[in-house]
Design a protein around this motif. Structure first.
Motif, PDB file in Angstrom:
ATOM      1  N   LEU A  88       1.108  -4.096 -16.214  1.00  9.72           N
ATOM      2  CA  LEU A  88       1.188  -2.954 -17.140  1.00  9.72           C
ATOM      3  C   LEU A  88       0.718  -1.655 -16.482  1.00  9.72           C
ATOM      4  O   LEU A  88       1.112  -0.572 -16.881  1.00  9.72           O
ATOM      5  CB  LEU A  88       0.330  -3.241 -18.387  1.00  9.72           C
ATOM      6  CG  LEU A  88       0.952  -4.192 -19.414  1.00  9.72           C
ATOM      7  CD1 LEU A  88      -0.040  -4.466 -20.540  1.00  9.72           C
ATOM      8  CD2 LEU A  88       2.241  -3.613 -19.996  1.00  9.72           C
ATOM      9  N   THR A  89      -0.134  -1.798 -15.472  1.00 11.90           N
ATOM     10  CA  THR A  89      -0.602  -0.598 -14.754  1.00 11.90           C
ATOM     11  C   THR A  89       0.377  -0.203 -13.642  1.00 11.90           C
ATOM     12  O   THR A  89       0.019   0.556 -12.741  1.00 11.90           O
ATOM     13  CB  THR A  89      -1.993  -0.835 -14.139  1.00 11.90           C
ATOM     14  OG1 THR A  89      -1.878  -1.876 -13.166  1.00 11.90           O
ATOM     15  CG2 THR A  89      -3.038  -1.202 -15.163  1.00 11.90           C
ATOM     16  N   LYS A  90       1.589  -0.759 -13.678  1.00  5.16           N
ATOM     17  CA  LYS A  90       2.651  -0.452 -12.702  1.00  5.16           C
ATOM     18  C   LYS A  90       2.308  -0.930 -11.294  1.00  5.16           C
ATOM     19  O   LYS A  90       2.707  -0.311 -10.305  1.00  5.16           O
ATOM     20  CB  LYS A  90       2.968   1.055 -12.662  1.00  5.16           C
ATOM     21  CG  LYS A  90       3.412   1.627 -13.985  1.00  5.16           C
ATOM     22  CD  LYS A  90       4.913   1.529 -14.109  1.00  5.16           C
ATOM     23  CE  LYS A  90       5.381   2.086 -15.452  1.00  5.16           C
ATOM     24  NZ  LYS A  90       6.733   1.705 -15.775  1.00  5.16           N
ATOM     25  N   LEU A  91       1.535  -2.012 -11.211  1.00  2.00           N
ATOM     26  CA  LEU A  91       1.212  -2.571  -9.898  1.00  2.00           C
ATOM     27  C   LEU A  91       2.444  -3.289  -9.353  1.00  2.00           C
ATOM     28  O   LEU A  91       2.990  -4.172 -10.019  1.00  2.00           O
ATOM     29  CB  LEU A  91       0.056  -3.579 -10.029  1.00  2.00           C
ATOM     30  CG  LEU A  91      -0.273  -4.385  -8.785  1.00  2.00           C
ATOM     31  CD1 LEU A  91      -1.075  -3.540  -7.801  1.00  2.00           C
ATOM     32  CD2 LEU A  91      -1.066  -5.630  -9.140  1.00  2.00           C
ATOM     33  N   PRO A  92       2.929  -2.903  -8.172  1.00  2.00           N
ATOM     34  CA  PRO A  92       4.084  -3.619  -7.617  1.00  2.00           C
ATOM     35  C   PRO A  92       3.710  -5.042  -7.219  1.00  2.00           C
ATOM     36  O   PRO A  92       2.625  -5.258  -6.662  1.00  2.00           O
ATOM     37  CB  PRO A  92       4.469  -2.800  -6.384  1.00  2.00           C
ATOM     38  CG  PRO A  92       3.475  -1.739  -6.237  1.00  2.00           C
ATOM     39  CD  PRO A  92       2.439  -1.860  -7.285  1.00  2.00           C
ATOM     40  N   ILE A  93       4.595  -5.964  -7.522  1.00  3.56           N
ATOM     41  CA  ILE A  93       4.329  -7.360  -7.152  1.00  3.56           C
ATOM     42  C   ILE A  93       5.552  -7.961  -6.454  1.00  3.56           C
ATOM     43  O   ILE A  93       6.686  -7.569  -6.725  1.00  3.56           O
ATOM     44  CB  ILE A  93       3.926  -8.248  -8.364  1.00  3.56           C
ATOM     45  CG1 ILE A  93       4.980  -8.198  -9.476  1.00  3.56           C
ATOM     46  CG2 ILE A  93       2.570  -7.850  -8.916  1.00  3.56           C
ATOM     47  CD1 ILE A  93       4.721  -9.180 -10.614  1.00  3.56           C
TER      48      ILE A  93
END
Lengths: 258, 221
Positions: free
Chosen positions: B188-193
């Protein structure tokens, strides 16, 4: 004949390469001593102290009896020829200059150097070094540097302990348990020992510490894939360490006493 | 700006017989990639390459638009610090306790040994049931708990990119829901995975793009 010459050439080339790698590796660790980054000092200090504890403090129950045995054994033998030789000078020559550093180094190799080689091999093989790198930390700084500082300091301390226990302890054992006449042994030692002897002892301890640590770390880092490489690497590291220590011992003795 | 950009990137991994030849790959801030491939080794190797754990044969690796110089491993350390990596070859340092492992990065960069676990790490340790095992060495943990500890370490390092491999197996099925919950918050914090998973629901929920790997070639779908 060509085959033999080729074999000797390959071996010489490989040995030269290995020694060059050891020197380069030593240089890499030494550069870290003079770099003074703000980060990691407390951690490096703690790991260094732990290494001193493992290598020096935990070795005391082993090195003290050995030093006592060697000291008393040498005193017994040399009191028999005390008319021909100065007992104090002979003890200084044998214990402080030669046997002390070599036996201390030998014990450190048996106890700690092999342990370090295995530990680093294990860390390398099971990706613990990768884990340190993934934390953004230089493994040379938190793995190699503390071990170099720790083992070198430990050898220096053990060398002093060995000399003191071998000379004073050995003297006390002979004095308490036998009637062998030793004259004024402590005064003779005092007269015989020079500043050069003490300086040489310190220099030998430092060079032994560096040689032992670097050799073990290098062999530890060389293990990449197979767990069976760990005993092979450890055995090579121990033998090499002992050989390098003997060579360093001879070179320093020649430089200072010849 | 790309977080990671691989240009004509060639890697070779002779032990597993895997290689990638001149691949191009770009990852932006809001990307969530699922890796789909026939060979688990190849997928694992790709993940390793993204974590900079494999030295390339040729090609360029850009991290936050800066070219990464692989000639000296020390150049990679600041980038690696920002990558969370949970895979079969992730490890803990065995000669220190689990708590010290979780605090290791902070011990180093804060230059203090008198630190305690932050709120997030403490909460995760309690939720995953390893809080009472923090003061033992990793070797004494069960394999599941060890992997959980590794996952907590990586989740709490505030990564810019999170790479993980088969979380359903790594974390264990009993803790998988908990992990999914934590990951959901992170995504949700826009962390790329970038991840490998065989759980279709997980892939559907967490990926917005797919990487297809076949015979050393890469395609994005």
């Amino acid at each position: 004949m060509d085959y033999i010459a080729g074999y000797i050439g390959r071996k010489a080339s490989s040995a030269t390469n290995h020694i060059s790698n050891l020197f380069a590796f030593t240089y890499r660790i030494f550069v870290l001593i003079f770099q003074k980054p703000e980060a990691g000092r407390a951690l490096v200090r703690r790991i260094s102290l732990e290494q001193v504890y493992f290598t020096c403090v935990q070795a005391l129950p082993i090195i003290i009896p050995i030093a006592l045995v060697f000291g008393s054994m040498l005193i017994i033998q040399f009191t028999k020829v005390s008319g021909q030789y100065d007992l104090g000078k002979t003890m200084v020559m044998l214990i402080v200059r030669e046997l002390g550093p070599v036996i201390t180094a030998f014990l450190v190799i048996l106890r700690s150097a092999t342990a370090v080689a295995i530990e680093i091999s294990y860390m390398n093989l099971f990706h613990e070094i990768d884990a340190i790198e993934m934390a953004g930390i230089d493994p040379m700084r938190v793995v190699c540097l503390p071990r170099l500082i720790g083992i070198t300091s430990a050898i220096l301390c053990l060398f002093i302990v060995f000399d003191l226990v071998a000379i004073i302890g050995g003297y006390l054992i002979i004095w308490i348990f036998t009637y062998i006449p030793m004259g004024d042994f402590i005064t003779q030692i005092g007269k015989a020992i020079t500043a050069t002897d003490i300086a040489v002892g310190i220099i030998k301890a430092i060079f032994f510490g560096i040689a032992i640590t670097v050799t073990c770390l290098k062999h530890g880092f060389s293990v990449k894939r197979l767990i069976t490489d760990i005993p092979v690497g450890t055995s090579k590291a121990a033998v090499e360490c002992f050989f390098y220590c003997l060579v360093i011992n001879v070179i320093i003795s020649i430089l200072f006493y010849m | 700006m790309y977080l990671i950009n691989l240009v004509d990137y060639t890697i070779d991994f002779p032990e597993s017989g895997c290689s990638f030849n001149k691949m191009n790959f770009a990852l932006s801030r809001d990307d969530a990639f699922a890796i789909i491939g026939d060979s688990p080794d190849q997928a694992h190797m790709f993940l390793k390459a993204l974590a900079m754990l494999v030295k390339p044969v040729s090609g360029d690796f850009y991290f936050k638009d800066k070219k990464v110089d692989f000639s000296d491993y020390r150049n990679l350390l600041p980038c690696k610090k920002k990558i969370g990596y949970i895979a079969s070859d992730s490890a803990m340092i065995s000669n220190i306790t689990v708590r010290e492992n979780l605090l290791f990065t902070r011990y180093y960069f804060d230059d203090s040994l008198s630190l305690s676990l932050d709120e997030t790490a403490t909460k995760l340790c309690k939720n995953f049931g390893i809080y009472d095992k923090l003061d033992i060495h990793p070797g004494r943990l069960s394999s599941v708990n060890l992997r959980i500890a590794i996952a907590i370490r990586e989740l709490t390092k505030s990564p810019d990119l999170f790479l993980f491999e088969r979380p359903e197996d790594f974390i264990g099925h009993t803790n998988f829901d908990l992990f999914t919950e934590v990951l959901r918050d992170m995504v949700l914090t826009k962390l790329p995975i970038v991840f490998i998973s065989y759980d279709k629901d997980f892939i559907e929920e967490f990926s917005n793009k797919k990487i297809f790997l076949k015979d050393g070639t890469l395609s994005i779908g």
